[in-house]
Design a protein around this motif. Structure first.
Motif, PDB file in Angstrom:
ATOM      1  N   TYR A  26       0.743  -1.134  -0.137  1.00 13.26           N
ATOM      2  CA  TYR A  26      -0.078   0.203   0.067  1.00 13.26           C
ATOM      3  C   TYR A  26       0.790   1.232  -0.150  1.00 13.26           C
ATOM      4  O   TYR A  26       0.283   2.430  -0.020  1.00 13.26           O
ATOM      5  CB  TYR A  26      -0.964   0.075   1.226  1.00 13.26           C
ATOM      6  CG  TYR A  26      -2.245  -0.982   0.743  1.00 13.26           C
ATOM      7  CD1 TYR A  26      -2.932  -0.711  -0.178  1.00 13.26           C
ATOM      8  CD2 TYR A  26      -2.485  -2.109   1.537  1.00 13.26           C
ATOM      9  CE1 TYR A  26      -4.025  -1.504  -0.335  1.00 13.26           C
ATOM     10  CE2 TYR A  26      -3.293  -2.883   1.277  1.00 13.26           C
ATOM     11  CZ  TYR A  26      -4.291  -2.749   0.360  1.00 13.26           C
ATOM     12  OH  TYR A  26      -5.158  -3.342   0.022  1.00 13.26           O
ATOM     13  N   SER A  34      -5.336   0.878  -5.970  1.00 13.79           N
ATOM     14  CA  SER A  34      -5.979   0.025  -5.641  1.00 13.79           C
ATOM     15  C   SER A  34      -7.099   0.613  -4.790  1.00 13.79           C
ATOM     16  O   SER A  34      -8.351   0.536  -4.846  1.00 13.79           O
ATOM     17  CB  SER A  34      -5.420  -1.084  -5.009  1.00 13.79           C
ATOM     18  OG  SER A  34      -6.419  -1.984  -4.245  1.00 13.79           O
ATOM     19  N   GLY A  38     -11.032   1.280  -5.433  1.00 15.56           N
ATOM     20  CA  GLY A  38     -12.213   0.820  -4.399  1.00 15.56           C
ATOM     21  C   GLY A  38     -12.965   1.972  -3.728  1.00 15.56           C
ATOM     22  O   GLY A  38     -14.158   1.589  -3.824  1.00 15.56           O
ATOM     23  N   CYS A  69     -11.373  -4.487  -4.417  1.00 15.25           N
ATOM     24  CA  CYS A  69     -10.122  -3.396  -3.814  1.00 15.25           C
ATOM     25  C   CYS A  69     -10.069  -3.381  -2.438  1.00 15.25           C
ATOM     26  O   CYS A  69      -8.818  -3.155  -1.982  1.00 15.25           O
ATOM     27  CB  CYS A  69     -10.260  -2.226  -4.591  1.00 15.25           C
ATOM     28  SG  CYS A  69     -10.099  -2.546  -6.401  1.00 15.25           S
ATOM     29  N   ASN A  73      -8.511  -7.782  -1.912  1.00 14.43           N
ATOM     30  CA  ASN A  73      -7.015  -7.673  -2.019  1.00 14.43           C
ATOM     31  C   ASN A  73      -6.256  -7.719  -0.610  1.00 14.43           C
ATOM     32  O   ASN A  73      -5.174  -8.355  -0.371  1.00 14.43           O
ATOM     33  CB  ASN A  73      -6.962  -6.329  -2.697  1.00 14.43           C
ATOM     34  CG  ASN A  73      -5.680  -6.305  -3.288  1.00 14.43           C
ATOM     35  OD1 ASN A  73      -4.804  -7.218  -3.750  1.00 14.43           O
ATOM     36  ND2 ASN A  73      -5.208  -4.818  -3.593  1.00 14.43           N
TER      37      ASN A  73
END
Length: 177
Positions: A26, A34, A38, A69, A73
């Motif tokens: 991240y 992502s 999302g 997402c 994930n």
């Protein structure tokens, strides 16, 4: 600054490895995108549901994007860390790190490696782990709860020994400069 070596022996734990995997993903462009994708899917889902003419196709599409997402994930990354912890042989035995003025010696069982301080690319510290990066894709992860009362001494030594080579430091480590 002291010039004697400092030796620590640590066991990898789930919290440290999970935090490392999540932060590694991240903090990169793909992970950030992502999150935005999302959140965008979630926003369009809500907007579509609240509109005068919601369509099932849009609800399913935006709902799927948001779920993939924002839920699937991260859950996949957490399961990956858990699997890595149980299958990787280097996480089953304690690792000894010896911080010496000339280098960092890393020992696992009978094997050992000496890492020159100038080969450290980045130092990242967080609540549960310290990551010593030797490249953008390889790091040694040290659980901080394993450092105990020596945590500030060890972090200070990492920063002081690598200072002249200017590795990237996380904000929590800059206090040791």
């Amino acid at each position: 600054m002291e010039t004697v070596s400092k030796k620590i022996t640590v066991n990898m734990n789930k919290k440290a490895l999970t935090e490392f995997v999540l932060k590694s993903y991240y903090c990169k462009f793909s992970g950030i995108m992502s999150i935005f994708l999302g959140l965008g899917g979630l926003a369009f889902l809500i907007w579509n549901i609240m509109s005068d003419y919601p369509t099932m196709r849009n609800i399913l599409l935006f709902g799927a994007v948001a779920v993939i997402c924002l839920i699937i994930n991260p859950a996949t990354l957490i399961m990956k860390a858990k699997k890595q912890l149980s299958t990787n042989p280097s996480y089953k035995s304690p690792v000894t790190y010896e911080l010496r003025p000339e280098n960092l010696k890393i020992s696992l069982g009978e094997e050992s490696q000496e890492l020159e301080w100038n080969n450290i690319y980045r130092l990242r510290e967080s609540k549960n782990m310290v990551a010593v990066y030797t490249s953008p894709f390889h790091a040694f992860v040290i659980p901080t709860e394993e450092l105990g009362e020596d945590r500030s001494i060890i972090l200070s030594r990492f920063v002081q020994y690598t200072k002249e080579y200017r590795p990237r430091l996380s904000s929590g480590l800059k206090q040791y400069l």
